[in-house]
Design a protein around this motif. Sequence first.
Motif, mmCIF file in Angstrom:
data_model
loop_
_atom_site.group_PDB
_atom_site.id
_atom_site.type_symbol
_atom_site.label_atom_id
_atom_site.label_comp_id
_atom_site.label_asym_id
_atom_site.label_seq_id
_atom_site.Cartn_x
_atom_site.Cartn_y
_atom_site.Cartn_z
ATOM 1 N N LEU A 235 5.850 -4.379 -5.167
ATOM 2 C CA LEU A 235 4.624 -3.609 -4.939
ATOM 3 C C LEU A 235 4.089 -3.881 -3.545
ATOM 4 C CD1 LEU A 235 2.470 -1.718 -6.104
ATOM 5 C CD2 LEU A 235 1.261 -3.746 -6.951
ATOM 6 N N LYS A 236 3.979 -2.803 -2.733
ATOM 7 C CA LYS A 236 3.568 -2.943 -1.335
ATOM 8 C C LYS A 236 2.159 -2.444 -1.059
ATOM 9 C CE LYS A 236 7.390 -4.633 0.495
ATOM 10 N NZ LYS A 236 7.420 -5.903 1.245
ATOM 11 N N GLY A 237 1.673 -1.495 -1.844
ATOM 12 C CA GLY A 237 0.349 -0.963 -1.529
ATOM 13 C C GLY A 237 -0.141 0.027 -2.560
ATOM 14 N N TYR A 238 -1.373 0.512 -2.297
ATOM 15 C CA TYR A 238 -2.025 1.459 -3.186
ATOM 16 C C TYR A 238 -2.435 2.694 -2.387
ATOM 17 C CZ TYR A 238 -2.655 -2.883 -5.897
ATOM 18 O OH TYR A 238 -2.459 -4.070 -6.568
ATOM 19 N N LEU A 239 -2.876 3.712 -3.095
ATOM 20 C CA LEU A 239 -3.452 4.904 -2.479
ATOM 21 C C LEU A 239 -4.963 4.710 -2.470
ATOM 22 C CD1 LEU A 239 -1.244 7.591 -4.241
ATOM 23 C CD2 LEU A 239 -1.032 6.736 -1.906
ATOM 24 N N ILE A 240 -5.554 4.667 -1.256
ATOM 25 C CA ILE A 240 -6.940 4.183 -1.131
ATOM 26 C C ILE A 240 -7.839 5.207 -0.437
ATOM 27 C CG2 ILE A 240 -8.378 2.301 -0.261
ATOM 28 C CD1 ILE A 240 -5.846 0.549 -0.227
ATOM 29 N N ASP A 241 -9.000 5.459 -1.044
ATOM 30 C CA ASP A 241 -10.061 6.242 -0.420
ATOM 31 C C ASP A 241 -11.094 5.276 0.145
ATOM 32 O OD1 ASP A 241 -12.546 6.266 -2.652
ATOM 33 O OD2 ASP A 241 -10.545 5.876 -3.459
ATOM 34 N N LYS A 242 -12.097 5.791 0.836
ATOM 35 C CA LYS A 242 -13.040 4.899 1.525
ATOM 36 C C LYS A 242 -13.933 4.117 0.563
ATOM 37 C CE LYS A 242 -13.204 7.032 6.066
ATOM 38 N NZ LYS A 242 -14.072 7.459 7.180
ATOM 39 N N LEU A 243 -14.475 4.779 -0.452
ATOM 40 C CA LEU A 243 -15.371 4.094 -1.375
ATOM 41 C C LEU A 243 -14.658 2.954 -2.088
ATOM 42 C CD1 LEU A 243 -17.993 3.749 -2.955
ATOM 43 C CD2 LEU A 243 -17.192 5.529 -4.531
ATOM 44 N N ASN A 244 -13.514 3.241 -2.673
ATOM 45 C CA ASN A 244 -12.781 2.188 -3.380
ATOM 46 C C ASN A 244 -12.171 1.186 -2.405
ATOM 47 O OD1 ASN A 244 -12.963 2.843 -6.299
ATOM 48 N ND2 ASN A 244 -12.141 4.788 -5.595
ATOM 49 N N GLY A 245 -11.920 1.637 -1.176
ATOM 50 C CA GLY A 245 -11.459 0.707 -0.148
ATOM 51 C C GLY A 245 -12.499 -0.371 0.132
ATOM 52 N N ARG A 246 -13.782 0.007 0.147
ATOM 53 C CA ARG A 246 -14.845 -0.986 0.343
ATOM 54 C C ARG A 246 -14.895 -1.953 -0.828
ATOM 55 N NH1 ARG A 246 -17.507 3.580 2.693
ATOM 56 N NH2 ARG A 246 -18.598 4.097 0.749
ATOM 57 N N ARG A 247 -14.661 -1.444 -2.020
ATOM 58 C CA ARG A 247 -14.649 -2.308 -3.197
ATOM 59 C C ARG A 247 -13.481 -3.295 -3.144
ATOM 60 N NH1 ARG A 247 -15.610 2.804 -7.278
ATOM 61 N NH2 ARG A 247 -17.894 2.758 -7.288
ATOM 62 N N MET A 248 -12.388 -2.864 -2.524
ATOM 63 C CA MET A 248 -11.180 -3.681 -2.482
ATOM 64 C C MET A 248 -11.025 -4.438 -1.168
ATOM 65 S SD MET A 248 -8.696 -0.722 -4.058
ATOM 66 C CE MET A 248 -7.173 -1.628 -3.760
ATOM 67 N N ASP A 249 -11.955 -4.198 -0.235
ATOM 68 C CA ASP A 249 -11.839 -4.755 1.118
ATOM 69 C C ASP A 249 -10.512 -4.329 1.753
ATOM 70 O OD1 ASP A 249 -12.609 -6.151 3.373
ATOM 71 O OD2 ASP A 249 -11.761 -8.051 2.691
ATOM 72 N N ALA A 250 -10.268 -3.021 1.686
ATOM 73 C CA ALA A 250 -9.011 -2.466 2.206
ATOM 74 C C ALA A 250 -9.286 -1.171 2.962
ATOM 75 C CB ALA A 250 -8.038 -2.206 1.053
ATOM 76 N N GLU A 251 -8.402 -0.834 3.879
ATOM 77 C CA GLU A 251 -8.540 0.377 4.680
ATOM 78 C C GLU A 251 -8.061 1.603 3.905
ATOM 79 O OE1 GLU A 251 -9.872 0.672 7.769
ATOM 80 O OE2 GLU A 251 -10.407 -1.453 7.623
ATOM 81 N N SER A 252 -8.638 2.748 4.250
ATOM 82 C CA SER A 252 -8.192 4.017 3.674
ATOM 83 C C SER A 252 -6.738 4.282 4.047
ATOM 84 C CB SER A 252 -9.069 5.161 4.186
ATOM 85 O OG SER A 252 -8.483 6.419 3.906
ATOM 86 N N THR A 253 -6.015 4.890 3.132
ATOM 87 C CA THR A 253 -4.619 5.266 3.402
ATOM 88 C C THR A 253 -4.468 6.784 3.585
ATOM 89 O OG1 THR A 253 -4.150 5.388 1.018
ATOM 90 C CG2 THR A 253 -3.686 3.292 2.142
ATOM 91 N N GLY A 254 -5.587 7.478 3.827
ATOM 92 C CA GLY A 254 -5.534 8.933 3.977
ATOM 93 C C GLY A 254 -5.233 9.626 2.666
ATOM 94 N N SER A 255 -5.722 9.047 1.566
ATOM 95 C CA SER A 255 -5.357 9.511 0.226
ATOM 96 C C SER A 255 -6.544 10.031 -0.574
ATOM 97 C CB SER A 255 -4.690 8.372 -0.548
ATOM 98 O OG SER A 255 -3.613 7.818 0.162
ATOM 99 N N SER A 256 -7.654 10.330 0.105
ATOM 100 C CA SER A 256 -8.840 10.803 -0.594
ATOM 101 C C SER A 256 -8.789 12.327 -0.713
ATOM 102 C CB SER A 256 -10.096 10.382 0.164
ATOM 103 O OG SER A 256 -11.252 10.716 -0.563
ATOM 104 N N ARG A 257 -8.843 12.829 -1.946
ATOM 105 C CA ARG A 257 -8.687 14.273 -2.145
ATOM 106 C C ARG A 257 -9.674 14.794 -3.185
ATOM 107 N NH1 ARG A 257 -2.796 16.231 -3.154
ATOM 108 N NH2 ARG A 257 -3.721 18.130 -2.294
ATOM 109 N N ARG A 258 -9.945 16.087 -3.088
ATOM 110 C CA ARG A 258 -10.794 16.754 -4.078
ATOM 111 C C ARG A 258 -10.449 18.241 -4.092
ATOM 112 N NH1 ARG A 258 -16.827 16.691 -1.300
ATOM 113 N NH2 ARG A 258 -16.228 17.336 0.806
ATOM 114 N N GLU A 259 -10.816 18.877 -5.190
ATOM 115 C CA GLU A 259 -10.538 20.303 -5.340
ATOM 116 C C GLU A 259 -11.367 21.136 -4.371
ATOM 117 O OE1 GLU A 259 -11.143 23.767 -8.753
ATOM 118 O OE2 GLU A 259 -10.900 21.684 -9.357
#
Length: 388
Positions: A235-259
């Motif tokens: 396991l190397k990484g996750y798909l991260i948006d900004k809000l959950n990135g702050r919760r995880m202390d991690a950078e966004s991976t350009g994976s934030s999406r919505r309809e």
Amino acid sequence: MKCAFHAAQAFSGTSTIDLIPLKKELAQILHPISMYPRDVEKKRKIDFLKKASEYAQNYHSSIQQVYVRYVDAEQQVLIANSEGKYIEDTRVRSRFVIQSIAAEDNKLQAGFYAPGSSKGFEFLEHLDLQHYAHEASRIAVTMLNASPCPSGKFPVIIDNEFGGVLFHEACGHGLEASAVAKNNSVFANRIGEKVASDIVTYIDDGTLPNEWGSINIDDEGEHSRKNILIENGILKGYLIDKLNGRRMDAESTGSSRRESYRFAPTSRMTNTYIAPGKSTREDIISNTENGIYAKYMGGGQVDPATGDYNFAIMEAYLVKDGKLGKPVRGATLIGNGPTTIKHIDMIGNNLSHGAGMCGASSGSIPVNVGQPMLRVSEITVGGSEGGN
């Protein structure tokens, strides 16, 4: 205006807010469009659908009904935020859907195909309509006279393309930060651990040219990228948006999406696939003594917190002594995603992608699922015939 008014009322007394000036960025165009759907007359689109319907209907005398649909969409995106980001994008997608119904002696079976692309009308113009129409009808006709599928535990060969939907559902969602940040995923806090077979590399890549799930930017304005989630089983990484990135202390991976703007963005997949291996299709089949071959997957259900799944197979065959046998109907795969990826023991070299729609808290979005043909050493198969 109403929302802004109520937000202003939340402040009491005097407050000082530092305003960051907006700085306009240009979205890199990774998925060029040559024929915008709005510029193509409706009659031209209808003529293509009529032709596809005729191909499917004329495939076999047992085809009783054909359903065809063409969908195109153009979405204008503007993102401006308190960090000073200001960026715009245009997203164009086209999809062709065909379903054939075969009937004989009070039996009904359906075949379905729905390719899509981040392209304009050029997608339909270059699409092999006869191939997809014939495939939808062939599936329906083939399964019409299929035998009941045996039940039990078998090696299961899952074909390429939309076969990847099983891992999208059973594993992909568990790698999204929306689940990981809340510890609602079996993959939470496991970076660096072995979570899959050594031959499994699992990737999400929104930059693949003109693929159905591709994006130039995500819905927080971050540029799309290739994210390696699992590499050689680790396991190397996750798909991260900004809000959950702050919760995880991690950078966004350009994976934030919505309809659309009606939904709050969150971490979602784009084009997610298992990387190709070294085996040929012939190798995988010939090395399977007694198993099930899932040529086309159907729908299913999964518990994202555990990865437990239940998936129907639209077209399935027995495998006996290294050869494909008779078609079987009523086959269902029952298992656990994290366990299944540990039991992948052969991966083919024929990677292909399939288009689908994925629903979650931020709405319904286009995603690709993909894989080469692969074999899982053992999955529980629920069939319409008792025993094996």
